[in-house]
Design an enzyme around this catalytic site. Structure first.
Site, short mmCIF file in Angstrom:
data_model
loop_
_atom_site.label_atom_id
_atom_site.label_comp_id
_atom_site.label_asym_id
_atom_site.label_seq_id
_atom_site.Cartn_x
_atom_site.Cartn_y
_atom_site.Cartn_z
CB SER A 118 44.37 -2.35 -25.09
OG SER A 118 43.13 -2.05 -24.47
CE LYS A 122 44.75 -0.95 -16.24
NZ LYS A 122 46.00 -1.14 -17.01
CD GLU A 149 48.39 -7.70 -19.64
OE1 GLU A 149 48.08 -6.58 -19.18
OE2 GLU A 149 48.56 -7.91 -20.85
N1 LIG Z 1 43.52 -7.18 -28.23
C1 LIG Z 1 44.29 -7.03 -27.17
N2 LIG Z 1 44.06 -7.78 -26.07
C2 LIG Z 1 44.83 -7.64 -24.97
O1 LIG Z 1 44.58 -8.34 -23.97
C3 LIG Z 1 45.87 -6.67 -24.97
C4 LIG Z 1 46.05 -5.89 -26.12
N3 LIG Z 1 45.27 -6.09 -27.20
N4 LIG Z 1 47.00 -4.92 -26.18
C5 LIG Z 1 47.66 -4.53 -24.97
C6 LIG Z 1 47.96 -5.69 -24.17
C7 LIG Z 1 48.92 -6.66 -24.82
N5 LIG Z 1 48.48 -7.91 -24.29
C8 LIG Z 1 48.93 -9.15 -24.69
C9 LIG Z 1 49.15 -9.43 -26.02
C10 LIG Z 1 49.58 -10.67 -26.40
C11 LIG Z 1 49.79 -11.66 -25.47
C12 LIG Z 1 50.24 -13.02 -25.92
O2 LIG Z 1 50.19 -13.32 -27.07
N6 LIG Z 1 50.68 -13.87 -24.99
C13 LIG Z 1 51.07 -15.23 -25.28
C14 LIG Z 1 51.82 -15.81 -24.11
C15 LIG Z 1 53.23 -16.17 -24.53
C16 LIG Z 1 53.96 -16.91 -23.42
O3 LIG Z 1 53.68 -18.10 -23.26
O4 LIG Z 1 54.83 -16.29 -22.74
C17 LIG Z 1 49.82 -16.08 -25.52
O5 LIG Z 1 49.93 -17.05 -26.25
O6 LIG Z 1 48.75 -15.76 -24.98
C18 LIG Z 1 49.55 -11.38 -24.12
C19 LIG Z 1 49.12 -10.12 -23.75
C20 LIG Z 1 47.35 -7.72 -23.43
N7 LIG Z 1 46.76 -6.51 -23.90
C1 LIG Z 2 44.56 -5.31 -20.83
C2 LIG Z 2 44.14 -4.27 -19.85
C3 LIG Z 2 44.39 -4.67 -18.45
C4 LIG Z 2 44.79 -2.95 -20.16
O1 LIG Z 2 45.63 -2.44 -19.48
C5 LIG Z 2 44.36 -2.30 -21.40
O2 LIG Z 2 43.32 -2.66 -21.98
O3 LIG Z 2 45.06 -1.35 -21.82
MG LIG Z 3 46.66 -0.87 -20.53
#
Ligand SMILES: Nc1nc(=O)c2c([nH]1)NC[C@@H]1CN(c3ccc(C(=O)N[C@@H](CCC(=O)O)C(=O)O)cc3)CN21
Ligand SMILES: CC(C)C(=O)C(=O)O
Ligand SMILES: [Mg+2]
Length: 278
Positions: free
Chosen positions: A44, A112, A181
Site C-alpha cells: 500500500s 506476505k 481483507e
Molecule cells: N490508504 C489505504 N488503505 C487501505 O486499507 C489500502 C490501501 N490504501 N491501498 C491498498 C489496499 C486497497 N484497499 C482498499 C481500498 C478501498 C476500499 C474501498 O473503498 N472499499 C469500499 C467497499 C465497497 C463495497 O461495498 O464493495 C468501502 O466503501 O470501504 C477497500 C480496500 C485496502 N488497502
Molecule cells: C492493507 C494491508 C493488509 C496490505 O496488504 C498493505 O498495506 O499493503
Molecule cells: Mg498489501
C-alpha cells in the site's frame, strides 16, 4: 519481540494481534513505541507514500528500500514485508530468490503474498526454505483489475466456501497467519474457526484473531478518503499544513529566523575578519 509461535498462542488464548503498516524510519519507530505486535511493510506504500493509483506499480526494490528503513526504526518488532505484484508468480525458483532478497537485504522476519490457487505451492516452498509466510485472502488489491475494483469479497455462499477452503490450503502449505481483507463478518468468523493459524482482519469484522490497518488511514495523514472499515483516530493533516503555512508566512514576513535560531561570531574574530578585509 513476539514471533510466529507467539501469534499461534495468542489465537489459542483469544488475545488479539495488533498489526499496523509502516513504511519508513519514523513511522516504524512510532509503531514500535505504540506497542503493535506486528509491523507490515505493505505494498500500500505505492498508494499512500508514492502516490500511485494502485499497488501494482510497486517493485521489489521499492519494498526493499522501505523495509530497510522500517527495520532501522523498529529493531524489536516482528516485521512482515509484502511481496509486490508479479514477484511470486513466474516460478517457484524466482519466488524463492525474491523472498530471500526481501528477508536477507532488509532484516525483516516474514513475507506476505496475496491469493491461493497457484500461490499455494509458493507458500509451501518459501516456508520450507525457512522464511515464515503470511497469506492474504479476500480482497487482494494486486488483482484489482480482475476483481473490478476494491469490493467486498465472498458475499455469496459459493465464494465463501471457496475462501474457507483457500484458508485451509494456506494453513496446510505452512502459512503462519492469514490477512483477510474486506469480507462479510460471518464469513470471517467461519474462516477463523476453520483454521488454527491466526486470521488478521481488515474490513472483516471483530470475530477474527487480530486487526491490521494502514498507518496513514488511522492518523488521517495525507489521505483524503478512507474505506468504511477504517477507524480514523486523528486527522493530523490540518496540523501539518497549518505548520507549513505558518513557516512560509514567517519567512515572507521576516519573522523567522529569530536571534535564538542564529549563530554569532566572537568579537575578536570579527576584528581579524574586518582587518583582513581592509
Ligand atoms: N490508504 C489505504 N488503505 C487501505 O486499507 C489500502 C490501501 N490504501 N491501498 C491498498 C489496499 C486497497 N484497499 C482498499 C481500498 C478501498 C476500499 C474501498 O473503498 N472499499 C469500499 C467497499 C465497497 C463495497 O461495498 O464493495 C468501502 O466503501 O470501504 C477497500 C480496500 C485496502 N488497502
Ligand atoms: C492493507 C494491508 C493488509 C496490505 O496488504 C498493505 O498495506 O499493503
Ligand atoms: Mg498489501
Amino acid at each position: 519481540m513476539k514471533q510466529t509461535t507467539d501469534f499461534l498462542k495468542m489465537k489459542e488464548v483469544n488475545e488479539k494481534i495488533v498489526m499496523l503498516t509502516a513504511y519508513d524510519y519514523p513511522s516504524a519507530k512510532q509503531a514500535e513505541q505504540g506497542g503493535v505486535d506486528v509491523i507490515l511493510v505493505g505494498d500500500s506504500l505505492g498508494m499512500v507514500v508514492l502516490g500511485y493509483d494502485s499497488t501494482v506499480s510497486v517493485t521489489l526494490d521499492d519494498m526493499i528500500h522501505h523495509a530497510k528503513a522500517v527495520k532501522r526504526g523498529a529493531k524489536d518488532t516482528f516485521i512482515v514485508v509484502d511481496m509486490p505484484f508479479l514477484t511470486y508468480h513466474l516460478s517457484v525458483k524466482d519466488t524463492l530468490i525474491n523472498a530471500g532478497r526481501l528477508i536477507q537485504e532488509t532484516g525483516a522476519h516474514a513475507v506476505k503474498l496475496e491469493g491461493a490457487d497457484e500461490v499455494i505451492e509458493k507458500i509451501a516452498a518459501i516456508t520450507k526454505a525457512g522464511i515464515p509466510v503470511c497469506a492474504h485472502l479476500g480482497l487482494t488489491p494486486q488483482s484489482v483489475g480482475v476483481l473490478g475494483g476494491y469490493k467486498v469479497q465472498g458475499k455469496d455462499a459459493q465464494a465463501a466456501k471457496k475462501l474457507i477452503e483457500d484458508a485451509k490450503k494456506c494453513e496446510e502449505a505452512g502459512a503462519f497467519a492469514i490477512v483477510l481483507e474486506c469480507v462479510p463478518k460471518q464469513l470471517a468468523k467461519e474462516v477463523s474457526k476453520s483454521v488454527s493459524i491466526p486470521i488478521i482482519g481488515i474490513g472483516a469484522g471483530i470475530e477474527v484473531d487480530g486487526q491490521v490497518l494502514v498507518y496513514h488511514d488511522i492518523l488521517g495523514y495525507g489521505v483524503e478518503r478512507v474505506p468504511k472499515f477504517v477507524k480514523q483516530y486523528h486527522s493530523v493533516n490540518p496540523f501539518m499544513i497549518e505548520s507549513i503555512q505558518a513557516y512560509a508566512s514567517d519567512v515572507k514576513n521576516k519573522q523567522f529566523p529569530q536571534e535564538k535560531h542564529t549563530f554569532t561570531m566572537k568579537e575578536e574574530e570579527l576584528k581579524v575578519l574586518y582587518g583582513g578585509l581592509e
